[in-house]
Design a protein around this motif. Structure first.
Motif, PDB file in Angstrom:
ATOM      1  N   THR A 232       0.823  -1.204   0.000  1.00  0.00           N
ATOM      2  CA  THR A 232       0.000   0.000   0.000  1.00  0.00           C
ATOM      3  C   THR A 232       0.858   1.255   0.000  1.00  0.00           C
ATOM      4  N   VAL A 233       1.858   1.300   0.856  1.00  0.00           N
ATOM      5  CA  VAL A 233       2.734   2.479   0.927  1.00  0.00           C
ATOM      6  C   VAL A 233       3.446   2.693  -0.408  1.00  0.00           C
ATOM      7  N   PHE A 234       3.999   1.654  -0.969  1.00  0.00           N
ATOM      8  CA  PHE A 234       4.702   1.786  -2.247  1.00  0.00           C
ATOM      9  C   PHE A 234       3.727   2.160  -3.367  1.00  0.00           C
ATOM     10  N   SER A 235       2.538   1.580  -3.343  1.00  0.00           N
ATOM     11  CA  SER A 235       1.529   1.888  -4.362  1.00  0.00           C
ATOM     12  C   SER A 235       1.053   3.329  -4.255  1.00  0.00           C
ATOM     13  N   LEU A 236       0.835   3.802  -3.036  1.00  0.00           N
ATOM     14  CA  LEU A 236       0.427   5.201  -2.859  1.00  0.00           C
ATOM     15  C   LEU A 236       1.526   6.141  -3.333  1.00  0.00           C
ATOM     16  N   GLY A 237       2.772   5.745  -3.131  1.00  0.00           N
ATOM     17  CA  GLY A 237       3.883   6.536  -3.649  1.00  0.00           C
ATOM     18  C   GLY A 237       3.856   6.609  -5.167  1.00  0.00           C
ATOM     19  N   VAL A 238       3.586   5.497  -5.807  1.00  0.00           N
ATOM     20  CA  VAL A 238       3.494   5.467  -7.274  1.00  0.00           C
ATOM     21  C   VAL A 238       2.359   6.383  -7.739  1.00  0.00           C
ATOM     22  N   ILE A 239       1.211   6.273  -7.087  1.00  0.00           N
ATOM     23  CA  ILE A 239       0.058   7.104  -7.466  1.00  0.00           C
ATOM     24  C   ILE A 239       0.390   8.582  -7.287  1.00  0.00           C
ATOM     25  N   TYR A 240       1.057   8.915  -6.190  1.00  0.00           N
ATOM     26  CA  TYR A 240       1.401  10.315  -5.967  1.00  0.00           C
ATOM     27  C   TYR A 240       2.372  10.827  -7.023  1.00  0.00           C
ATOM     28  N   ILE A 241       3.368  10.042  -7.352  1.00  0.00           N
ATOM     29  CA  ILE A 241       4.346  10.467  -8.356  1.00  0.00           C
ATOM     30  C   ILE A 241       3.686  10.644  -9.723  1.00  0.00           C
ATOM     31  N   LEU A 242       2.747   9.764 -10.050  1.00  0.00           N
ATOM     32  CA  LEU A 242       2.102   9.852 -11.359  1.00  0.00           C
ATOM     33  C   LEU A 242       1.112  11.011 -11.452  1.00  0.00           C
ATOM     34  N   PHE A 243       0.355  11.268 -10.369  1.00  0.00           N
ATOM     35  CA  PHE A 243      -0.759  12.205 -10.468  1.00  0.00           C
ATOM     36  C   PHE A 243      -0.605  13.475  -9.623  1.00  0.00           C
ATOM     37  N   LYS A 244       0.272  13.475  -8.639  1.00  0.00           N
ATOM     38  CA  LYS A 244       0.511  14.651  -7.779  1.00  0.00           C
ATOM     39  C   LYS A 244      -0.799  15.228  -7.234  1.00  0.00           C
ATOM     40  N   ASP A 245      -1.674  14.353  -6.728  1.00  0.00           N
ATOM     41  CA  ASP A 245      -2.973  14.794  -6.220  1.00  0.00           C
ATOM     42  C   ASP A 245      -3.239  14.131  -4.871  1.00  0.00           C
ATOM     43  N   ILE A 246      -3.236  14.934  -3.825  1.00  0.00           N
ATOM     44  CA  ILE A 246      -3.432  14.412  -2.465  1.00  0.00           C
ATOM     45  C   ILE A 246      -4.833  13.835  -2.293  1.00  0.00           C
ATOM     46  N   SER A 247      -5.831  14.396  -2.948  1.00  0.00           N
ATOM     47  CA  SER A 247      -7.191  13.858  -2.804  1.00  0.00           C
ATOM     48  C   SER A 247      -7.272  12.437  -3.357  1.00  0.00           C
ATOM     49  N   MET A 248      -6.516  12.143  -4.402  1.00  0.00           N
ATOM     50  CA  MET A 248      -6.473  10.772  -4.933  1.00  0.00           C
ATOM     51  C   MET A 248      -5.802   9.834  -3.945  1.00  0.00           C
ATOM     52  N   ILE A 249      -4.769  10.322  -3.277  1.00  0.00           N
ATOM     53  CA  ILE A 249      -4.063   9.509  -2.284  1.00  0.00           C
ATOM     54  C   ILE A 249      -5.003   9.190  -1.127  1.00  0.00           C
ATOM     55  N   LYS A 250      -5.742  10.181  -0.654  1.00  0.00           N
ATOM     56  CA  LYS A 250      -6.686   9.969   0.452  1.00  0.00           C
ATOM     57  C   LYS A 250      -7.760   8.963   0.062  1.00  0.00           C
ATOM     58  N   PHE A 251      -8.300   9.120  -1.150  1.00  0.00           N
ATOM     59  CA  PHE A 251      -9.314   8.185  -1.626  1.00  0.00           C
ATOM     60  C   PHE A 251      -8.746   6.769  -1.734  1.00  0.00           C
ATOM     61  N   ALA A 252      -7.563   6.654  -2.339  1.00  0.00           N
ATOM     62  CA  ALA A 252      -6.937   5.340  -2.512  1.00  0.00           C
ATOM     63  C   ALA A 252      -6.648   4.704  -1.158  1.00  0.00           C
ATOM     64  N   LEU A 253      -6.169   5.491  -0.200  1.00  0.00           N
ATOM     65  CA  LEU A 253      -5.891   4.957   1.134  1.00  0.00           C
ATOM     66  C   LEU A 253      -7.176   4.444   1.786  1.00  0.00           C
ATOM     67  N   PHE A 254      -8.250   5.205   1.662  1.00  0.00           N
ATOM     68  CA  PHE A 254      -9.538   4.751   2.206  1.00  0.00           C
ATOM     69  C   PHE A 254      -9.956   3.425   1.573  1.00  0.00           C
ATOM     70  N   VAL A 255      -9.822   3.322   0.261  1.00  0.00           N
ATOM     71  CA  VAL A 255     -10.214   2.093  -0.442  1.00  0.00           C
ATOM     72  C   VAL A 255      -9.313   0.932  -0.024  1.00  0.00           C
ATOM     73  N   TYR A 256      -8.013   1.189   0.104  1.00  0.00           N
ATOM     74  CA  TYR A 256      -7.095   0.138   0.553  1.00  0.00           C
ATOM     75  C   TYR A 256      -7.494  -0.382   1.934  1.00  0.00           C
ATOM     76  N   VAL A 257      -7.773   0.506   2.861  1.00  0.00           N
ATOM     77  CA  VAL A 257      -8.148   0.089   4.216  1.00  0.00           C
ATOM     78  C   VAL A 257      -9.483  -0.644   4.195  1.00  0.00           C
ATOM     79  N   PHE A 258     -10.447  -0.106   3.458  1.00  0.00           N
ATOM     80  CA  PHE A 258     -11.768  -0.730   3.372  1.00  0.00           C
ATOM     81  C   PHE A 258     -11.666  -2.159   2.836  1.00  0.00           C
ATOM     82  N   PHE A 259     -10.942  -2.323   1.734  1.00  0.00           N
ATOM     83  CA  PHE A 259     -10.839  -3.660   1.148  1.00  0.00           C
ATOM     84  C   PHE A 259      -9.975  -4.601   1.982  1.00  0.00           C
TER      85      PHE A 259
END
Length: 146
Positions: free
Chosen positions: A70-97
């Motif tokens: 999850t940490v490495f994946s969130l890092g990839v998402i941040y580097i690709l999109f530079k959007d904190i709201s996407m990181i927050k959403f992705a983190l919520f989905v990771y925890v939920f699943f």
């Protein structure tokens, strides 16, 4: 122009480093994590009984591996999109699943009457592999294009 090229090279290096870390998690899974199901699922497991294992220790190791991915994946998402709201959403989905799949994993191991090895295989696959990263990259890319 030169600064833009240098910044993109740095982003690419960061991205490659994070992908390399994801590969290392997979490459050293036998050394890093307690998981007796690794060898079990390499066999013809469809008609075999589950091996004996310490469920609590297995879940702690699955959580650790899921957290690393999850940490490495969130890092990839941040580097690709530079959007904190996407990181927050992705983190919520990771925890939920994680919660949903961990409950399903527990239920199948302890309460399923019949041999449910294929379902257990796929639930465990979502817990130990960074599959969500591929879905997030595709989904966020599509969202950014619209």
């Amino acid at each position: 122009m030169l600064q833009k090229i240098i910044n993109n090279k740095f982003r690419i290096l960061q991205l490659l480093a994070l992908v390399f870390l994801l590969v290392l998690v997979r490459a050293f899974e036998n050394e890093l994590f307690y998981d007796p199901l690794l060898n079990f699922f390499k066999k013809d497991f469809t008609n075999l009984d589950l091996p004996q294992f310490d469920f609590a220790l297995l879940m702690v190791n699955v959580l650790f591996r899921y957290a690393l991915n999850t940490v490495f994946s969130l890092g990839v998402i941040y580097i690709l999109f530079k959007d904190i709201s996407m990181i927050k959403f992705a983190l919520f989905v990771y925890v939920f699943f994680f919660v949903i799949f961990a409950i399903g994993f527990f239920y199948i191991v302890y309460f399923s009457g019949e041999n449910q090895n294929w379902i257990l295989f796929y639930i465990r696959r979502f817990l130990i592999q960074p599959i969500f990263l591929l879905l997030f990259i595709a989904g966020f890319y599509y969202q950014k294009q619209r």
